[in-house]
Design a protein around this motif. Structure first.
Motif, PDB file in Angstrom:
ATOM      1  N   GLY A 140       0.800  -1.216   0.000  1.00  0.00           N
ATOM      2  CA  GLY A 140       0.000   0.000   0.000  1.00  0.00           C
ATOM      3  C   GLY A 140       0.834   1.267   0.000  1.00  0.00           C
ATOM      4  O   GLY A 140       0.404   2.306  -0.516  1.00  0.00           O
ATOM      5  N   ILE A 266       4.074   2.693   9.830  1.00  0.00           N
ATOM      6  CA  ILE A 266       4.496   4.073  10.089  1.00  0.00           C
ATOM      7  C   ILE A 266       5.839   4.349   9.417  1.00  0.00           C
ATOM      8  O   ILE A 266       6.052   5.423   8.835  1.00  0.00           O
ATOM      9  CB  ILE A 266       4.532   4.334  11.612  1.00  0.00           C
ATOM     10  CG1 ILE A 266       3.093   4.362  12.150  1.00  0.00           C
ATOM     11  CG2 ILE A 266       5.275   5.624  11.935  1.00  0.00           C
ATOM     12  CD1 ILE A 266       2.998   4.403  13.659  1.00  0.00           C
ATOM     13  N   TYR A 269       5.196   4.790   5.749  1.00  0.00           N
ATOM     14  CA  TYR A 269       4.596   6.117   5.529  1.00  0.00           C
ATOM     15  C   TYR A 269       5.670   7.200   5.547  1.00  0.00           C
ATOM     16  O   TYR A 269       5.708   8.078   4.685  1.00  0.00           O
ATOM     17  CB  TYR A 269       3.534   6.379   6.609  1.00  0.00           C
ATOM     18  CG  TYR A 269       3.095   7.814   6.687  1.00  0.00           C
ATOM     19  CD1 TYR A 269       2.171   8.334   5.789  1.00  0.00           C
ATOM     20  CD2 TYR A 269       3.622   8.673   7.654  1.00  0.00           C
ATOM     21  CE1 TYR A 269       1.776   9.665   5.846  1.00  0.00           C
ATOM     22  CE2 TYR A 269       3.236  10.002   7.728  1.00  0.00           C
ATOM     23  CZ  TYR A 269       2.315  10.492   6.811  1.00  0.00           C
ATOM     24  OH  TYR A 269       1.942  11.814   6.873  1.00  0.00           O
ATOM     25  N   ARG A 273       6.764   9.703   2.669  1.00  0.00           N
ATOM     26  CA  ARG A 273       6.677  11.135   2.965  1.00  0.00           C
ATOM     27  C   ARG A 273       8.007  11.825   2.659  1.00  0.00           C
ATOM     28  O   ARG A 273       8.034  12.948   2.147  1.00  0.00           O
ATOM     29  CB  ARG A 273       6.331  11.283   4.457  1.00  0.00           C
ATOM     30  CG  ARG A 273       6.025  12.681   4.946  1.00  0.00           C
ATOM     31  CD  ARG A 273       5.857  12.596   6.456  1.00  0.00           C
ATOM     32  NE  ARG A 273       5.308  13.777   7.076  1.00  0.00           N
ATOM     33  CZ  ARG A 273       5.914  14.954   7.184  1.00  0.00           C
ATOM     34  NH1 ARG A 273       7.103  15.129   6.650  1.00  0.00           N
ATOM     35  NH2 ARG A 273       5.338  15.959   7.820  1.00  0.00           N
TER      36      ARG A 273
ATOM     37  N   HIS B 208      -2.681  15.750   1.491  1.00  0.00           N
ATOM     38  CA  HIS B 208      -1.740  14.861   2.181  1.00  0.00           C
ATOM     39  C   HIS B 208      -1.876  15.093   3.686  1.00  0.00           C
ATOM     40  O   HIS B 208      -1.989  16.229   4.148  1.00  0.00           O
ATOM     41  CB  HIS B 208      -0.311  15.176   1.731  1.00  0.00           C
ATOM     42  CG  HIS B 208       0.695  14.148   2.179  1.00  0.00           C
ATOM     43  ND1 HIS B 208       1.077  13.976   3.494  1.00  0.00           N
ATOM     44  CD2 HIS B 208       1.405  13.220   1.484  1.00  0.00           C
ATOM     45  CE1 HIS B 208       1.973  13.008   3.578  1.00  0.00           C
ATOM     46  NE2 HIS B 208       2.188  12.532   2.367  1.00  0.00           N
ATOM     47  N   LEU B 209      -1.897  14.007   4.414  1.00  0.00           N
ATOM     48  CA  LEU B 209      -2.052  14.072   5.874  1.00  0.00           C
ATOM     49  C   LEU B 209      -1.116  15.101   6.511  1.00  0.00           C
ATOM     50  O   LEU B 209      -1.522  15.876   7.390  1.00  0.00           O
ATOM     51  CB  LEU B 209      -1.781  12.673   6.454  1.00  0.00           C
ATOM     52  CG  LEU B 209      -1.697  12.531   7.962  1.00  0.00           C
ATOM     53  CD1 LEU B 209      -3.025  12.874   8.622  1.00  0.00           C
ATOM     54  CD2 LEU B 209      -1.280  11.099   8.328  1.00  0.00           C
ATOM     55  N   ALA B 210       0.139  15.122   6.067  1.00  0.00           N
ATOM     56  CA  ALA B 210       1.124  16.013   6.696  1.00  0.00           C
ATOM     57  C   ALA B 210       0.727  17.478   6.521  1.00  0.00           C
ATOM     58  O   ALA B 210       0.951  18.294   7.424  1.00  0.00           O
ATOM     59  CB  ALA B 210       2.506  15.764   6.092  1.00  0.00           C
ATOM     60  N   ASP B 211       0.117  17.809   5.395  1.00  0.00           N
ATOM     61  CA  ASP B 211      -0.266  19.193   5.132  1.00  0.00           C
ATOM     62  C   ASP B 211      -1.497  19.605   5.926  1.00  0.00           C
ATOM     63  O   ASP B 211      -1.719  20.796   6.174  1.00  0.00           O
ATOM     64  CB  ASP B 211      -0.557  19.391   3.643  1.00  0.00           C
ATOM     65  CG  ASP B 211       0.656  19.091   2.781  1.00  0.00           C
ATOM     66  OD1 ASP B 211       1.793  19.285   3.281  1.00  0.00           O
ATOM     67  OD2 ASP B 211       0.479  18.650   1.629  1.00  0.00           O
ATOM     68  N   PRO B 250      -1.198   8.700   1.276  1.00  0.00           N
ATOM     69  CA  PRO B 250      -1.060   8.291  -0.135  1.00  0.00           C
ATOM     70  C   PRO B 250      -0.868   6.781  -0.250  1.00  0.00           C
ATOM     71  O   PRO B 250      -0.104   6.179   0.509  1.00  0.00           O
ATOM     72  CB  PRO B 250       0.199   9.039  -0.597  1.00  0.00           C
ATOM     73  CG  PRO B 250       0.364  10.153   0.373  1.00  0.00           C
ATOM     74  CD  PRO B 250      -0.162   9.652   1.683  1.00  0.00           C
ATOM     75  N   MET B 251      -1.598   6.193  -1.182  1.00  0.00           N
ATOM     76  CA  MET B 251      -1.510   4.747  -1.379  1.00  0.00           C
ATOM     77  C   MET B 251      -0.989   4.450  -2.777  1.00  0.00           C
ATOM     78  O   MET B 251      -1.290   5.164  -3.736  1.00  0.00           O
ATOM     79  CB  MET B 251      -2.887   4.111  -1.221  1.00  0.00           C
ATOM     80  CG  MET B 251      -3.537   4.326   0.142  1.00  0.00           C
ATOM     81  SD  MET B 251      -2.622   3.588   1.511  1.00  0.00           S
ATOM     82  CE  MET B 251      -2.780   1.843   1.097  1.00  0.00           C
ATOM     83  N   ALA B 252      -0.245   3.356  -2.884  1.00  0.00           N
ATOM     84  CA  ALA B 252       0.267   2.929  -4.191  1.00  0.00           C
ATOM     85  C   ALA B 252      -0.896   2.497  -5.083  1.00  0.00           C
ATOM     86  O   ALA B 252      -1.889   1.974  -4.586  1.00  0.00           O
ATOM     87  CB  ALA B 252       1.254   1.781  -4.001  1.00  0.00           C
ATOM     88  N   ILE B 266      -1.006   5.963  11.867  1.00  0.00           N
ATOM     89  CA  ILE B 266      -0.184   6.858  11.048  1.00  0.00           C
ATOM     90  C   ILE B 266      -0.591   8.308  11.294  1.00  0.00           C
ATOM     91  O   ILE B 266       0.260   9.201  11.402  1.00  0.00           O
ATOM     92  CB  ILE B 266      -0.304   6.453   9.564  1.00  0.00           C
ATOM     93  CG1 ILE B 266       0.427   5.115   9.340  1.00  0.00           C
ATOM     94  CG2 ILE B 266       0.264   7.547   8.651  1.00  0.00           C
ATOM     95  CD1 ILE B 266       0.212   4.509   7.969  1.00  0.00           C
ATOM     96  N   GLU B 270       1.802  11.245  12.774  1.00  0.00           N
ATOM     97  CA  GLU B 270       2.009  12.517  12.080  1.00  0.00           C
ATOM     98  C   GLU B 270       1.662  13.694  13.002  1.00  0.00           C
ATOM     99  O   GLU B 270       2.349  14.722  12.986  1.00  0.00           O
ATOM    100  CB  GLU B 270       1.158  12.562  10.813  1.00  0.00           C
ATOM    101  CG  GLU B 270       1.318  13.827   9.979  1.00  0.00           C
ATOM    102  CD  GLU B 270       2.715  13.993   9.380  1.00  0.00           C
ATOM    103  OE1 GLU B 270       3.198  13.063   8.740  1.00  0.00           O
ATOM    104  OE2 GLU B 270       3.326  15.082   9.565  1.00  0.00           O
TER     105      GLU B 270
END
Lengths: 276, 276
Positions: A140, A266, A269, A273, B208-211, B250-252, B266, B270
């Protein structure tokens, strides 16, 4: 599309069903590998595992063959009723579709490394569910391959394949040669080949995971391999010494380390990232 | 230290063992909550759940009482043999130690919010194992509390408590009032109170989660609450509309969304990472 190799079988004793007989008590009999349910069966078709047969209920086969029939070649397809399959397999398989494959020759480490930029290396991960979850999470989040050190469970057991959502059949993996105490020598070859080796550990003195994946200028390393240890003991000191850095996911005081597949997720991820 | 309340019981029919009778088939009978094994029993002692009794093998009780005896007050402690406990509970409980508590009054949402900076809000997470894993991951990575919307499983079922490593007993949680389609109104109150509400979704168009966890200047939001949806359907559109932002891991291509507890882990990582 007509399917010449489709045959209906109503006799539970029919030897053509032997590959799925008494499945309840056999996880990888005779080196066979099992995919259960349409999603995972489809992934097996598009894998390097050579199918030996497909068994399923009529309706499940109709939709499966509509999508994958042309890819099956002359693999036999056996239509059975739910009671017949339950009697053969030894339990009520509500998913209604099983694909069976044999094991091809194992990949070599070099084959797994070819073109890869992100890897995970497992040591002592003995739980089939955790192995499967690691494959699912790796696929994934863009991990290219899996290497096995000593003491790891078989990723091709039914439970592993199921929990991996079939990615144990798709993501390349290989075993690093050596004994329990010598396999780590193979890590040195990876370092020579330019891999950044990162041990995952809950140890307080380890670096923050995010810092371990980038160089002093904040640039991500080109090739990163995570080492993940078994449930309970974690990585051996021997393995960690062979890596470039020990990295940790910070944990709140008074709590336990994360499940191994969660820790790995994690790390995957964070790798992804670091590359964005 | 002497333990005046410790009593040995050899008769499986003794009514003092009724709280652990036929446990195999009862997950939360009569509103009781069960801790199994020394680690989780210890966490129950240091929780807001009022103990009603402790049952265990002699050796397990010796070490447990050496650590926690002084905190038990007049809670009865029953020593039993392994065969007696197996007959009472209905299965062989190799962990050899059970603590039983009753449910105190539920916490209010305000009590959970008090002093909190990081939350997770669950909608439709119906699997006891996933609920337990979310509590374990939340506690491990500094999430202060858990809020429940509609359709969530009971975090105090035996399986949830066990998978949570006992953190379901320690991390504050409360139910947001309302029906399946109205509980989301409570989210508006959180926004007014300064919470940044972040929906977790696999949708491609999400940020994106980080943003999602930092403002335009890259500073972390003071108070962040993650919304996590059920296995399969994910969050309802109704719930996501009530949040500030939709965030994705993000997933592949060609892979499936992550397990809900893994996604949550995750997100918690973050969040913690944004605050360092």
């Amino acid at each position: 599309m007509p399917c010449p190799q489709r045959t209906r079988i109503d006799d539970p004793q029919d030897p053509r069903l032997d590959d799925v007989r008494d499945l309840k008590h056999s996880d990888s009999r005779g080196g066979l590998v099992y995919a259960e349910g349409p999603l995972i069966c489809g992934r097996m078709v598009h894998s390097r595992f050579p199918l030996s047969c497909v068994v399923g209920f009529g309706g499940r086969l109709d939709s499966f063959l509509a999508t994958f029939g042309a890819d099956l070649g002359d693999v036999p397809v056996y239509e059975v009723t739910r009671p017949v399959l339950a009697e053969v397999a030894g339990y009520d398989m509500h998913r209604g579709l099983i694909a069976v494959a044999s094991r091809p020759a194992p990949l070599t480490v070099a084959e797994v490394l070819d073109g890869a930029r992100s890897l995970v290396i497992l040591e002592g991960v003995g739980d089939h569910e955790n192995i499967g979850a690691i494959f699912r999470n790796a696929a994934g989040m863009g991990i290219d391959g899996v290497l096995f050190g000593a003491g790891t469970a078989d990723p091709l057991y039914r439970r592993s394949v199921r929990v991996s959502m079939g990615h144990a059949l798709r993501t390349p993996f290989a075993h690093v040669e050596g004994t329990v105490t010598t396999w780590q020598r193979g890590l040195e070859e990876l370092r020579v080949a330019g891999w950044r080796l990162v041990s995952l550990t809950p140890a307080e003195e380890a670096s923050h995971l995010a810092d371990a994946l980038v160089d002093a200028a904040g640039r991500p390393y080109d090739k990163v391999a995570f080492l993940v240890g078994g449930e309970g003991p974690g990585l051996t000191e021997h393995a960690m010494r062979a890596t470039d850095i020990r990295a940790r996911i910070p944990m709140a005081p008074g709590t336990d380390s994360l499940n191994v597949a969660t820790s790995a997720a994690i790390a995957f991820y964070e790798r992804q990232r670091s590359l964005r």
